[in-house]
Scaffold this motif. Sequence first.
Motif, PDB file in Angstrom:
ATOM      1  N   GLN A 171      24.230  -3.017 -19.907  1.00  0.00           N
ATOM      2  CA  GLN A 171      24.846  -4.338 -20.058  1.00  0.00           C
ATOM      3  C   GLN A 171      24.303  -5.359 -19.068  1.00  0.00           C
ATOM      4  OE1 GLN A 171      29.054  -3.729 -19.538  1.00  0.00           O
ATOM      5  NE2 GLN A 171      28.978  -3.878 -17.314  1.00  0.00           N
ATOM      6  N   GLY A 172      23.708  -4.877 -17.958  1.00  0.00           N
ATOM      7  CA  GLY A 172      23.056  -5.774 -17.014  1.00  0.00           C
ATOM      8  C   GLY A 172      23.944  -6.327 -15.928  1.00  0.00           C
ATOM      9  N   TRP A 173      25.146  -5.819 -15.776  1.00  0.00           N
ATOM     10  CA  TRP A 173      26.037  -6.265 -14.705  1.00  0.00           C
ATOM     11  C   TRP A 173      27.139  -5.223 -14.500  1.00  0.00           C
ATOM     12  CZ3 TRP A 173      31.058  -6.988 -16.485  1.00  0.00           C
ATOM     13  CH2 TRP A 173      31.202  -7.172 -17.864  1.00  0.00           C
ATOM     14  N   CYS A 174      27.887  -5.376 -13.423  1.00  0.00           N
ATOM     15  CA  CYS A 174      28.949  -4.424 -13.092  1.00  0.00           C
ATOM     16  C   CYS A 174      30.150  -5.168 -12.539  1.00  0.00           C
ATOM     17  CB  CYS A 174      28.446  -3.407 -12.059  1.00  0.00           C
ATOM     18  SG  CYS A 174      29.728  -2.263 -11.446  1.00  0.00           S
ATOM     19  N   LEU A 175      31.328  -4.800 -12.998  1.00  0.00           N
ATOM     20  CA  LEU A 175      32.585  -5.326 -12.475  1.00  0.00           C
ATOM     21  C   LEU A 175      33.404  -4.156 -11.949  1.00  0.00           C
ATOM     22  CD1 LEU A 175      34.927  -7.941 -14.166  1.00  0.00           C
ATOM     23  CD2 LEU A 175      35.854  -5.885 -13.092  1.00  0.00           C
ATOM     24  N   MET A 176      33.921  -4.309 -10.733  1.00  0.00           N
ATOM     25  CA  MET A 176      34.763  -3.265 -10.149  1.00  0.00           C
ATOM     26  C   MET A 176      36.043  -3.885  -9.622  1.00  0.00           C
ATOM     27  SD  MET A 176      32.034  -0.693  -8.314  1.00  0.00           S
ATOM     28  CE  MET A 176      33.330   0.516  -8.022  1.00  0.00           C
ATOM     29  N   ASP A 177      37.151  -3.238  -9.929  1.00  0.00           N
ATOM     30  CA  ASP A 177      38.461  -3.767  -9.600  1.00  0.00           C
ATOM     31  C   ASP A 177      39.126  -2.915  -8.524  1.00  0.00           C
ATOM     32  OD1 ASP A 177      40.786  -5.266  -9.644  1.00  0.00           O
ATOM     33  OD2 ASP A 177      41.635  -4.207 -11.368  1.00  0.00           O
ATOM     34  N   GLN A 178      39.130  -3.416  -7.295  1.00  0.00           N
ATOM     35  CA  GLN A 178      39.880  -2.856  -6.176  1.00  0.00           C
ATOM     36  C   GLN A 178      39.427  -1.444  -5.787  1.00  0.00           C
ATOM     37  OE1 GLN A 178      44.143  -4.226  -6.052  1.00  0.00           O
ATOM     38  NE2 GLN A 178      43.876  -4.275  -8.284  1.00  0.00           N
ATOM     39  N   THR A 234      35.015  -7.180  -7.351  1.00  0.00           N
ATOM     40  CA  THR A 234      33.612  -7.564  -7.174  1.00  0.00           C
ATOM     41  C   THR A 234      32.888  -7.513  -8.510  1.00  0.00           C
ATOM     42  OG1 THR A 234      32.955  -5.282  -6.639  1.00  0.00           O
ATOM     43  CG2 THR A 234      33.520  -6.726  -4.796  1.00  0.00           C
ATOM     44  N   ILE A 235      31.920  -8.392  -8.651  1.00  0.00           N
ATOM     45  CA  ILE A 235      31.082  -8.419  -9.845  1.00  0.00           C
ATOM     46  C   ILE A 235      29.648  -8.672  -9.392  1.00  0.00           C
ATOM     47  CG2 ILE A 235      31.427 -10.892 -10.301  1.00  0.00           C
ATOM     48  CD1 ILE A 235      31.526 -10.097 -13.323  1.00  0.00           C
ATOM     49  N   ALA A 236      28.692  -7.978  -9.986  1.00  0.00           N
ATOM     50  CA  ALA A 236      27.315  -8.033  -9.492  1.00  0.00           C
ATOM     51  C   ALA A 236      26.323  -7.895 -10.632  1.00  0.00           C
ATOM     52  CB  ALA A 236      27.078  -6.928  -8.454  1.00  0.00           C
ATOM     53  N   ALA A 237      25.106  -8.341 -10.370  1.00  0.00           N
ATOM     54  CA  ALA A 237      23.989  -8.218 -11.311  1.00  0.00           C
ATOM     55  C   ALA A 237      22.729  -7.899 -10.519  1.00  0.00           C
ATOM     56  CB  ALA A 237      23.806  -9.511 -12.105  1.00  0.00           C
ATOM     57  N   PRO A 238      21.761  -7.228 -11.140  1.00  0.00           N
ATOM     58  CA  PRO A 238      20.516  -6.899 -10.432  1.00  0.00           C
ATOM     59  C   PRO A 238      19.574  -8.083 -10.353  1.00  0.00           C
ATOM     60  CG  PRO A 238      20.426  -6.075 -12.674  1.00  0.00           C
ATOM     61  CD  PRO A 238      21.804  -6.663 -12.498  1.00  0.00           C
ATOM     62  N   GLY A 293      26.507  -2.217  -5.042  1.00  0.00           N
ATOM     63  CA  GLY A 293      25.861  -0.919  -4.897  1.00  0.00           C
ATOM     64  C   GLY A 293      25.598  -0.237  -6.218  1.00  0.00           C
ATOM     65  N   ARG A 294      26.534  -0.375  -7.144  1.00  0.00           N
ATOM     66  CA  ARG A 294      26.375   0.334  -8.417  1.00  0.00           C
ATOM     67  C   ARG A 294      25.261  -0.253  -9.285  1.00  0.00           C
ATOM     68  NH1 ARG A 294      31.707   3.408 -10.683  1.00  0.00           N
ATOM     69  NH2 ARG A 294      32.475   4.135  -8.664  1.00  0.00           N
ATOM     70  N   VAL A 295      25.058  -1.576  -9.243  1.00  0.00           N
ATOM     71  CA  VAL A 295      23.940  -2.112 -10.026  1.00  0.00           C
ATOM     72  C   VAL A 295      22.612  -1.648  -9.430  1.00  0.00           C
ATOM     73  CG1 VAL A 295      25.193  -4.110 -10.902  1.00  0.00           C
ATOM     74  CG2 VAL A 295      23.855  -4.337  -8.799  1.00  0.00           C
ATOM     75  N   LEU A 296      22.588  -1.439  -8.125  1.00  0.00           N
ATOM     76  CA  LEU A 296      21.367  -0.933  -7.495  1.00  0.00           C
ATOM     77  C   LEU A 296      21.140   0.527  -7.853  1.00  0.00           C
ATOM     78  CD1 LEU A 296      21.785  -2.611  -3.987  1.00  0.00           C
ATOM     79  CD2 LEU A 296      20.183  -3.275  -5.788  1.00  0.00           C
ATOM     80  N   LEU A 297      22.194   1.339  -7.790  1.00  0.00           N
ATOM     81  CA  LEU A 297      22.075   2.751  -8.164  1.00  0.00           C
ATOM     82  C   LEU A 297      21.705   2.892  -9.637  1.00  0.00           C
ATOM     83  CD1 LEU A 297      25.173   4.310  -6.339  1.00  0.00           C
ATOM     84  CD2 LEU A 297      22.769   4.496  -5.656  1.00  0.00           C
ATOM     85  N   ALA A 298      22.302   2.061 -10.482  1.00  0.00           N
ATOM     86  CA  ALA A 298      22.074   2.164 -11.927  1.00  0.00           C
ATOM     87  C   ALA A 298      20.625   1.929 -12.301  1.00  0.00           C
ATOM     88  CB  ALA A 298      22.966   1.178 -12.671  1.00  0.00           C
TER      89      ALA A 298
END
Length: 268
Positions: free
Chosen positions: A195-202, A210-214, A151-156
Amino acid sequence: MDPSRFVHPIAPGDYVQSLDKGLSVIKAFNSDRRTMTLTEVAEATGLSKPSARRFLLTLQALGYVSQEDGRFRLRPRVLDLGGSYLTSGELPALVNPYLSELNAKLREACSVGVLDGDNAVYIARASAQQRIMTFNVQVGTRIDPVITALGRVLLANLPPAVLQAYLQRRQQLAPAPQIPPDGGFTEDLDRIREQGWCLMDQEIEVGVRTIAAPLRNSAGTVIAGINVAAHTARVSLDRLQDEFLPELLDTQARIEKDLAEYGPDMLG
C-alpha cells in the motif's frame, strides 16, 4: 571480533579493535546511565577496568568526557560526532525544508529516519508545539523499528534476506516484544509494502498515533522514511488517514523528486 554484528563486512587485518572499544565507551552512556564510575563503564562495555580507564582518560583528554568525584559523564563535544553527519549529510539538508512545511500545515511532529543496524534513527525533525510523548524524541534518537510506523515502512522495504536476518537476530533477544509468533508480523510488512504507507495506533506509546511513508532514491531503493506523530486527543484515526496521509504522500513525492536529481548514490 564478531563479524555478525558488522553493518558491512571487513577483513580482520583492516579492523581497528581499539577504535571499536573507544566508541563502545561513548555509547555506554545513555538516559539510564548519565554518569558512571570506572567500574560501571567496564561492566557496561565488557572491557577490563585497566582498558576502560585508558579509554576514559583519553576521551577526557580530548574533551569528550569529564570526571568529577570518580564519576564520568559525556561532554557537549560528543555532539561533534553526530553533527558532522548532520552538516555533511545531503539527506538531512534536503528534507528539513519539507519537514518544516509539513509541520506548519499539520501542526504535529514530523520526522525523517533511517535504519542504522537494528534501530530506526531520526536524522531530521520538526517538532510539534506540544510534546506528545513521555520520552524526548529528537535528531539522533534511536528507537525499536517495530513499534512505530516509521520503523515498519523501513523494515517492510528491506531485501527479503536482510529482513529475515533481522528477524532471526530479534528472536534471540530476551524478551523480543511486539512481534506475533504466528507470522502475522511479516504479513503486515507485506501489506505496508504494497500500500506504500503505514499507520500505527498507540503502539509506540499510549495516546500517540503515527503514520509514515518510505522515501526512495532514483534507483527505487528505500533509503529513509517520513513520519507524522499525533496525539489521540487531537487527531482521530479518520483524520489521520483522510487529512494527514494525503499531505504526507504529497511531501513524499516532492522529496523523491529532489532525490532523483542526486542519482542512485544518495544514501540515508
